[in-house]
Structures are given as structure tokens and as C-alpha cells.
Design a protein around this motif. Structure first.
Motif, mmCIF file in Angstrom:
data_model
loop_
_atom_site.group_PDB
_atom_site.id
_atom_site.type_symbol
_atom_site.label_atom_id
_atom_site.label_comp_id
_atom_site.label_asym_id
_atom_site.label_seq_id
_atom_site.Cartn_x
_atom_site.Cartn_y
_atom_site.Cartn_z
ATOM 1 N N SER A 97 53.936 38.312 2.999
ATOM 2 C CA SER A 97 52.640 38.337 3.652
ATOM 3 C C SER A 97 51.678 37.495 2.822
ATOM 4 N N TYR A 98 50.424 37.513 3.212
ATOM 5 C CA TYR A 98 49.391 36.855 2.409
ATOM 6 C C TYR A 98 48.054 37.522 2.704
ATOM 7 N N LEU A 99 47.085 37.276 1.847
ATOM 8 C CA LEU A 99 45.739 37.806 2.026
ATOM 9 C C LEU A 99 44.747 36.846 1.408
ATOM 10 N N GLY A 100 43.473 37.062 1.669
ATOM 11 C CA GLY A 100 42.410 36.292 1.042
ATOM 12 C C GLY A 100 41.429 37.229 0.375
ATOM 13 N N LEU A 101 40.974 36.843 -0.808
ATOM 14 C CA LEU A 101 39.961 37.629 -1.507
ATOM 15 C C LEU A 101 38.593 37.120 -1.067
ATOM 16 N N ARG A 102 37.880 37.924 -0.324
ATOM 17 C CA ARG A 102 36.544 37.525 0.108
ATOM 18 C C ARG A 102 35.818 38.737 0.670
ATOM 19 N N SER A 103 34.505 38.669 0.699
ATOM 20 C CA SER A 103 33.686 39.726 1.282
ATOM 21 C C SER A 103 32.688 39.117 2.243
ATOM 22 N N THR A 104 32.295 39.880 3.246
ATOM 23 C CA THR A 104 31.241 39.468 4.169
ATOM 24 C C THR A 104 30.242 40.604 4.293
ATOM 25 N N ALA A 105 28.984 40.251 4.477
ATOM 26 C CA ALA A 105 27.932 41.258 4.602
ATOM 27 C C ALA A 105 26.677 40.593 5.152
ATOM 28 N N VAL A 106 25.718 41.408 5.533
ATOM 29 C CA VAL A 106 24.385 40.920 5.876
ATOM 30 C C VAL A 106 23.385 41.661 4.997
ATOM 31 N N ASP A 107 22.370 40.922 4.523
ATOM 32 C CA ASP A 107 21.374 41.526 3.646
ATOM 33 C C ASP A 107 20.156 40.604 3.585
ATOM 34 N N ARG A 108 18.983 41.191 3.699
ATOM 35 C CA ARG A 108 17.725 40.458 3.539
ATOM 36 C C ARG A 108 17.656 39.232 4.445
ATOM 37 N N ARG A 109 18.064 39.448 5.696
ATOM 38 C CA ARG A 109 18.008 38.424 6.733
ATOM 39 C C ARG A 109 18.991 37.275 6.494
ATOM 40 N N LEU A 110 19.980 37.509 5.667
ATOM 41 C CA LEU A 110 20.963 36.493 5.340
ATOM 42 C C LEU A 110 22.362 36.982 5.702
ATOM 43 N N PHE A 111 23.227 36.033 6.062
ATOM 44 C CA PHE A 111 24.656 36.297 6.177
ATOM 45 C C PHE A 111 25.285 35.936 4.841
ATOM 46 N N LEU A 112 26.070 36.856 4.287
ATOM 47 C CA LEU A 112 26.640 36.657 2.951
ATOM 48 C C LEU A 112 28.158 36.524 3.028
ATOM 49 N N LEU A 113 28.662 35.508 2.344
ATOM 50 C CA LEU A 113 30.090 35.347 2.133
ATOM 51 C C LEU A 113 30.324 35.385 0.638
ATOM 52 N N ASN A 114 31.151 36.325 0.198
ATOM 53 C CA ASN A 114 31.392 36.510 -1.241
ATOM 54 C C ASN A 114 30.081 36.726 -1.994
ATOM 55 N N ASP A 115 29.192 37.493 -1.345
ATOM 56 C CA ASP A 115 27.918 37.902 -1.933
ATOM 57 C C ASP A 115 26.953 36.739 -2.135
ATOM 58 N N ARG A 116 27.202 35.597 -1.473
ATOM 59 C CA ARG A 116 26.297 34.454 -1.560
ATOM 60 C C ARG A 116 25.830 34.091 -0.154
ATOM 61 N N PRO A 117 24.573 33.666 0.004
ATOM 62 C CA PRO A 117 24.094 33.261 1.332
ATOM 63 C C PRO A 117 24.964 32.147 1.915
ATOM 64 N N ARG A 118 25.291 32.288 3.205
ATOM 65 C CA ARG A 118 26.128 31.303 3.875
ATOM 66 C C ARG A 118 25.517 30.992 5.238
ATOM 67 N N TYR A 119 25.112 29.745 5.433
ATOM 68 C CA TYR A 119 24.589 29.311 6.724
ATOM 69 C C TYR A 119 25.782 29.042 7.635
ATOM 70 N N VAL A 120 25.810 29.693 8.789
ATOM 71 C CA VAL A 120 26.949 29.620 9.693
ATOM 72 C C VAL A 120 26.738 28.472 10.686
ATOM 73 N N ARG A 121 27.582 27.458 10.600
ATOM 74 C CA ARG A 121 27.590 26.345 11.551
ATOM 75 C C ARG A 121 28.820 26.526 12.430
#
Length: 612
Positions: free
Chosen positions: A303-327
Motif C-alpha cells: 500500500s502507500y500513504l501520504g503524510l499531510r494535514s488539512t484544516a481551516v482556520d482564521r479564514r484560511l485553508f491550511l495544508l500541512n498547517d500552512r496557508p494554501r491558496y486553492v487554484r
């Protein structure tokens, strides 16, 4: 000793993360299987005589269909777009097919289907081995006791797909005979891979991966076909670039086993991001799972997996706890020659690569549960995915039950894909058309949000993409205004957007029905829809129309400049990637030929200011 055990017999188990994308379950791979794609005999059953006349005992169907292409599509060889409620398939399984699947004494032979739309009954040698309802989710049957291991075996599948049943989750499939407005030809019958697989009596049935970046831990929940007897264990090893990251062994005393692995390498806070998954660096961790009883190894999968997190906070979308602008771009996953089924494995890879080449870091797969092999390429090439459910067209207890059942099945199937960053159970109030004043529908929408969070608390959930949202994690707005200046005014800052939230949205509907969105990120998740009918399609359709290449470029640039100028948007999803039949509002044609040079489209979609 454990390490030595895990390192042997590795030659027949290549890393799952480096496969060619052919195997239908990319996160649970076995080296031996039989692909049942290709010619099957086939017939329609418009008079619904087949069950009564016991066709499953004497299959003699006159037509030939190429599986897994739906009979409405040219690729199937049938190319009949009429409405047919019942379809019958037949294929002979030979001893060679069983041998290719690795079948042997003491093993169980599994017949697997990626998706069959909508209701299927399966017989083997006249014996009914099972049935399944749900047009977009996988199922399998143990056919061991129905086969003749030394002779030929008849597999018969009856499929029922009632176009008039609007309580059936159908997404963009038209209920009328001919496509109209934004709906298109149906995809009936077998439309994802079908295959044979031989497994031990105690075998790995599913795997769920979850990573906790803060504690540098990976959790695996492994489902077995049955509880092992006696002294059984389950071993998991994680590797990257050939190096062992972690391994552990636990007792396997039940049919579900949970394993925790610590990644010591991740304890270096200055280097831990090297293994994280992102669109720029889609790092995948390979895994091997061994189930062992007192007599030796019972089952092994990769099998395989990816180490990453997603969340929303303070009007931002976060990927790996960093703001990520979604295009993002809206993808319907539809091909003229094969409809919702991909024309080939390569086409799935090419689709992901095309989206990335056009400058997007994400896609919203619209009104479709996409083939897991598409998700594999999104995982491997680095494309974030919003996973959206196909809708019913009515609200009834039956429609709700069917939707929830398929939603549960697809979350179970796809929860481990690192590329999936957002769940979308409802879109534009489809199936809940009166949600603004019918409390039943509002309770249902909220329940879907919270049910999804109960199954998977690691991802944001968009409750009802577009408008009339309930307890949503992201305020997702659909706006097909064609004037760039008007769009710039609407989305220039958060104050302008909040005016819409407290009033009505662009479509004349309230944007939020329940839940506080004051701290939630805002995304423009459908807009554009500019029709540029390069192929002069009859009944061409779009929200606005361009008369020439220059006009198309001007309109697209105006809208995208307005979006890029917004200080409030956390991302966008442009409509849409490809032309789809009469919908001629794609950035590329139905044959995937770009309407502007790829470099120019990329520059327009990315904008002058790259936000992440």
C-alpha cells in the motif's frame, strides 16, 4: 528478526506508489490478479423477461460489449443511447483466468467490480453469488464454492438502471432520452474495472491510513476477511526510497486491527517537512502488510500513504498547517467515447497532468465518485481533490438512504488518499431543492456534514457547495456573472462578501442557513462557464458566450483578474476543464485540445501574484 522477515520475498511486491496505475485498488495491491476487461456477450432486456426465463442458467446473448465501457458509449461497441432498464452480461472464466489470479487450494476466489450503475445481480454457473445497489461504489463476491476449478465457468450479471428513478444518485446523467442543458448521456451497467483475485482464507480486506504530523505517528486500521485463529500477528513496515522508516508487529485477534507506528525521522523539526505530501512535493510512503499465523505468512499486500494535514482556520485553508491558496478547476470526468468511464488508464494520468499543466493545484470532481486510479495519479503527481457526491433529483426517505449508503461506501474507499483534501456531500441544493424552508432537508444536510466528520475528522466538509449551506467548513459560492468589474466589486474584500452573507447571494439564494461562517475561508467554487464553441456544436450551452479566440481570452482574463485581485478569497474553482457534449464552456475541448496555448491559460489561471 522481524526486519529479516519483512525483507524476504520482496521481488514480487513492487512498491505500490510506483505502479503503472493499472491495478484497480491502488492502495491495496496484490501482485496476481486477472483483468476481466474486454469482450463480454451482452443483451438488453426491455421486456424484463430475463429473470423469469432464467437467462442466468443458459446465457446466450447475441451482442458483444467491451467492458468496462457503458453500452451508451461508442467505446463499448454497442453505442445505444436509448433508455433500457435491464442489461445482461456474460463472460466465461477459464482455468487460465483462475491461474492468472493465483488461485490455489485453500484460497478464496473473489470476483470484484469497481462500479456498476445501478443495481446488479451476479450468478456463477447458475448460482446466485450476490447483489449490490449503488452505481458508483465497489463490491465483491466470494465465488469459490460456485466454480469448477478445472473447467469453464459462466459469470452472468444482470443490471437494472431505471432512468425515470430520480431518487437514484445519478449526478449529471440525464433522465431524458437525449442530453439537455447541463445533463448528458447516461452511464449504465459495468463502467469501472472488473477483476478476479485469489486470497487466503484470512486476507487483508481494506486499509485506512491516518497520520498525525504533530506527534510524528502513522495509524493503520486494517480490516481482515475474518478473525485469524490461534497465534496470529499483523506486521506493518513503512519505507521511502528503499529506507525503512518504521515497522511494528501486533497481535491480530480480531477482524479489525489498529496499528500505530512512530516515525523517528520526523522528530527533527527542521527536516520533518521533507516527507510531507504537497502538490509541489507529492511524497508517498510505501507500506507492506503481512498477516501471519502460527504456521507462517498468510497474506501480504502493499500500500502507500501520504503524510499531510488539512484544516481551516482564521479564514484560511491550511495544508500541512500552512496557508494554501486553492487554484482549482471543475472536472466532470466525462469522455465523448466512453462517458463516465475513462477510455484508458493512461487517460486518467493524462487528465491529472493536464490539470497541473494548466496551472491548477486542485480539482473538484463534479457529481461523480472518480475512479480510484485517478486518485492514485492525483496522489502521485500532486493534485488536491475535492470529492463530491453524485446527487439525486428528489428528496425522499429512499433518496436519502441511497445517498448516505453510497457516501459511507466512498468515504470508506477513499479516506486514505492524501490528494483528497475536502469532502462535498451536496451541491447547489440538488436533491434538497427546498432546503431553505423545509426543515427535513436542512436536518439532512447538517447530518451529512456531521456524519462525514464522524467518519473522518481530518478534512474540511463543504455542506452544500454553492449556496444554502449548513454548518459548512468553507463558504463556497457559485457565481456565473460574466462581467469582470462586477465580480471585482463583489469579492474585493471580506466586507463585500459579508454583505452577501447577510443578504442574498449571486444566484438570488441565501448563502448560509445555519452555522457561523465569520471565521471560515471563502472560496468562489463555481464561476466562468464561458462558452467558446470551437467545434460548432449543435445546441452549444454556456453561461456567457465568446465569439472568437480573442474574445474568449479577453473574457477569461477579465474574470480571472477580478478573482486574483480579491483580498478575501482563499481559493477558487473555475468552471470547467473540458467541453462536455452541449456544454462548451471548457478551457479545453472534449478531446482535451486547449482553446488557448497551455502557457497562456496557465498564466491567466495562476495570475501575477502566486498565493500558494
Amino acid at each position: 528478526m522481524l526486519g529479516a522477515m519483512l525483507n524476504d520475498d520482496r521481488s514480487d511486491l513492487p512498491p505500490a506508489s510506483r505502479s503503472d496505475g493499472t491495478y484497480p485498488r491502488p492502495q491495496l495491491v496484490r501482485p496476481r490478479w486477472t483483468d476481466l476487461s474486454g469482450p463480454w456477450s451482452f443483451t438488453f432486456d426491455d421486456d424484463d423477461r430475463g429473470v423469469r426465463e432464467r437467462w442466468h442458467e443458459r446465457p446466450a446473448f447475441a451482442q458483444t460489449i467491451t467492458v468496462p465501457f457503458p453500452p451508451e458509449s461508442p467505446a463499448s461497441g454497442i453505442h445505444d443511447t436509448g433508455i433500457h432498464q435491464a442489461l445482461w452480461y456474460h463472460r466465461v472464466l477459464s482455468p487460465a483466468d483462475l491461474a492468472t489470479a493465483g488461485h490455489e487450494a485453500g484460497h478464496r476466489l473473489m470476483l470484484r467490480f469497481g462500479a456498476v450503475d445501478y443495481r446488479a445481480i451476479v450468478w456463477v454457473n447458475g448460482h446466485r453469488v450476490g447483489s449490490h445497489e449503488g452505481g458508483h461504489t465497489p463490491f465483491s463476491f466470494d465465488i469459490t464454492d460456485a466454480i469448477d476449478a478445472d473447467g469453464d465457468n459462466d459469470v452472468v450479471v444482470r443490471v437494472e438502471d431505471d432512468a425515470s428513478d430520480v431518487a437514484q444518485p445519478r449526478g449529471k446523467q440525464d433522465w431524458r432520452e437525449h442530453p439537455h442543458v447541463i445533463w448528458y448521456h447516461r452511464t449504465s451497467g459495468i463502467w469501472q474495472p472488473t477483476w478476479l483475485e485469489s486470497v487466503p482464507k484470512v486476507a487483508v480486506q481494506w486499509i485506512h491510513w491516518r497520520s498525525d504530523l504533530a506527534t510524528a505517528r502513522v495509524y493503520a486500521r486494517v480490516g481482515l476477511t475474518s478473525a485469524p485463529a490461534g497465534d496470529a500477528s499483523l506486521a506493518v513496515e513503512l519505507r521511502h526510497d528503499g529506507a525503512v522508516l518504521a515497522h511494528t508487529t501486533v497481535l491480530a485477534g480480531s477482524a479489525e486491527v489498529e496499528v500505530m507506528l512512530s516515525l523517528e525521522r520526523q522528530s527533527n523539526g527542521q527536516a520533518y517537512e521533507e516527507l510531507l505530501w504537497s502538490p509541489e512535493h507529492p511524497t508517498l510512503i510505501d507500506a507492506r502488510i503481512d498477516v501471519t499465523d502460527g504456521e507462517g505468512r498468510v497474506d501480504t499486500v502493499t500500500s502507500y500513504l501520504g503524510l499531510r494535514s488539512t484544516a481551516v482556520d482564521r479564514r484560511l485553508f491550511l495544508l500541512n498547517d500552512r496557508p494554501r491558496y486553492v487554484r482549482s478547476v471543475l472536472s466532470q470526468g466525462y469522455w465523448p467515447e466512453s462517458h463516465l468511464a475513462a477510455p484508458s488508464v493512461d487517460a486518467l494520468r493524462d487528465e491529472v497532468q493536464l490539470i497541473k499543466d494548466l496551472g491548477f493545484n486542485a480539482t473538484r470532481v463534479h457529481q461523480k465518485f472518480e475512479d480510484p486510479r485517478f486518485l492514485y495519479w492525483a496522489d502521485r503527481l500532486g493534485l488536491m481533490v475535492w470529492a463530491e457526491a453524485p446527487a439525486t433529483f428528489t428528496f425522499t426517505p429512499v433518496a436519502a438512504e441511497r445517498t448516505v449508503r453510497e457516501w459511507l461506501e466512498v468515504v470508506h474507499r477513499d479516506v486514505s488518499h492524501p490528494s483528497i483534501v475536502t469532502w462535498v456531500p451536496l451541491n447547489e441544493s440538488w436533491g434538497v431543492q427546498h432546503i431553505a424552508h423545509d426543515e427535513r432537508m436542512l436536518h439532512y444536510a447538517r447530518a451529512l456534514v456531521h456524519l462525514t466528520k464522524a467518519l473522518d475528522p481530518t478534512r474540511p466538509v463543504v455542506s452544500n457547495d454553492g449556496w444554502e449551506q449548513a454548518d459548512t467548513d468553507i463558504l463556497a459560492i457559485h457565481d456565473y456573472e460574466g462581467d469582470g468589474d462586477i465580480m471585482r466589486a463583489r469579492y474585493r474584500d471580506r466586507a463585500a462578501i459579508d454583505d452577501m452573507v447577510t443578504g442574498v447571494g449571486p444566484a438570488g439564494r441565501r448563502l448560509v442557513l445555519s452555522g457561523d461562517v465569520s471565521d471560515q475561508p471563502v472560496m468562489l467554487t463555481e464561476f466562468g462557464g464561458i462558452s467558446f464553441d470551437v467545434d460548432r456544436t449543435s445546441e452549444a450551452w454556456g453561461y456567457t458566450s465568446a465569439a472568437s479566440t480573442a474574445d474568449f481570452e479577453s473574457r477569461l482574463t477579465s474574470l480571472m483578474d477580478a478573482v486574483h485581485d480579491s483580498t478575501a478569497l482563499a481559493g477558487y474553482c473555475y468552471t470547467q476543464l473540458t467541453d462536455t457534449l452541449q456544454e462548451t464552456n471548457g478551457l479545453v475541448r472534449a478531446d482535451r485540445e486547449p482553446k488557448l496555448p497551455v502557457e497562456r491559460l496557465r498564466a491567466i489561471m495562476v495570475g501575477a501574484r502566486t498565493k500558494g
